[in-house]
Design an enzyme around this catalytic site. Structure first.
Site, mmCIF file in Angstrom:
data_model
loop_
_atom_site.group_PDB
_atom_site.id
_atom_site.type_symbol
_atom_site.label_atom_id
_atom_site.label_comp_id
_atom_site.label_asym_id
_atom_site.label_seq_id
_atom_site.Cartn_x
_atom_site.Cartn_y
_atom_site.Cartn_z
ATOM 1 N N ASN A 275 0.926 -0.997 0.040
ATOM 2 C CA ASN A 275 -0.026 0.052 0.110
ATOM 3 C C ASN A 275 1.087 1.151 -0.030
ATOM 4 O O ASN A 275 1.346 1.534 0.944
ATOM 5 C CB ASN A 275 -0.947 -0.036 1.223
ATOM 6 N N GLU B 71 -1.059 -4.206 -5.340
ATOM 7 C CA GLU B 71 -1.214 -2.968 -4.730
ATOM 8 C C GLU B 71 -2.364 -2.946 -4.089
ATOM 9 O O GLU B 71 -3.422 -3.517 -4.712
ATOM 10 C CB GLU B 71 -1.389 -2.171 -6.025
#
Ligand code: DQA
Length: 150
Positions: free
Chosen positions: A79, A103
């Site tokens: 993140n 992600e």
């Protein structure tokens, strides 16, 4: 007992995620980063996967952590927080080590301000999980395990 999958997964949390729990709970929820990490470690242990968890508010430290794990990690969960939208250096580091990347975002970045709609990381990621709060991390870990099993 679960057999060891022999997978090493690096989990990277970007800037301000150390403040989770207190930071805009209406957007990011009430779980702390420690809670999230503990949940991930539990899931990993159950599956026999080894996790390394890292948080930094500094771009260069995140770049170094990625590069330093080139020989250790089999996959990366990241993140990148605000660096998602700004950091070519983090994207280049992820490209350089040539491992599967997922992600993660707690919030749905596409329902928020326009500047959050662009990610430098998405084009080099296997996939993106955004909008499920702390559950985004759990989904991403399971997705990475599935990706690495193939
Ligand atoms: C975030 C979304 C980013 O736009 C923001 O800068 C963050 C957190 C998320 O997890 O929803 O810091 O990555």
């Amino acid at each position: 007992m679960h057999s060891k999958l022999d997978m090493n997964i690096l989990v990277i949390h970007g800037p301000n995620l150390n403040l989770l729990g207190k930071r805009q709970p209406e957007i990011y929820g009430t779980q702390t980063l420690d809670n999230i990490n503990q949940d991930l470690i539990q899931i990993a242990q159950n599956q026999g996967v080894t996790l390394k968890v890292f948080q930094s508010n500094q771009e260069g430290k995140i770049v170094s952590e990625i590069g330093n794990n080139i020989d250790w990690a089999n996959g990366i969960l990241i993140n990148p927080a605000a660096y998602t939208h700004t950091s070519i250096a983090i994207r280049d580091a992820l490209s350089a080590i040539n491992l599967p990347v997922i992600e993660i975002h707690l919030s749905n970045i596409y329902e928020r301000e326009d500047f959050r709609h662009h990610s430098y990381v998405s084009p080099i990621a296997v996939g993106v999980i955004s909008g499920f709060g702390n559950y985004s991390y759990e989904l991403a870990l399971n997705a990475m395990i599935n990706t690495l099993k193939k």
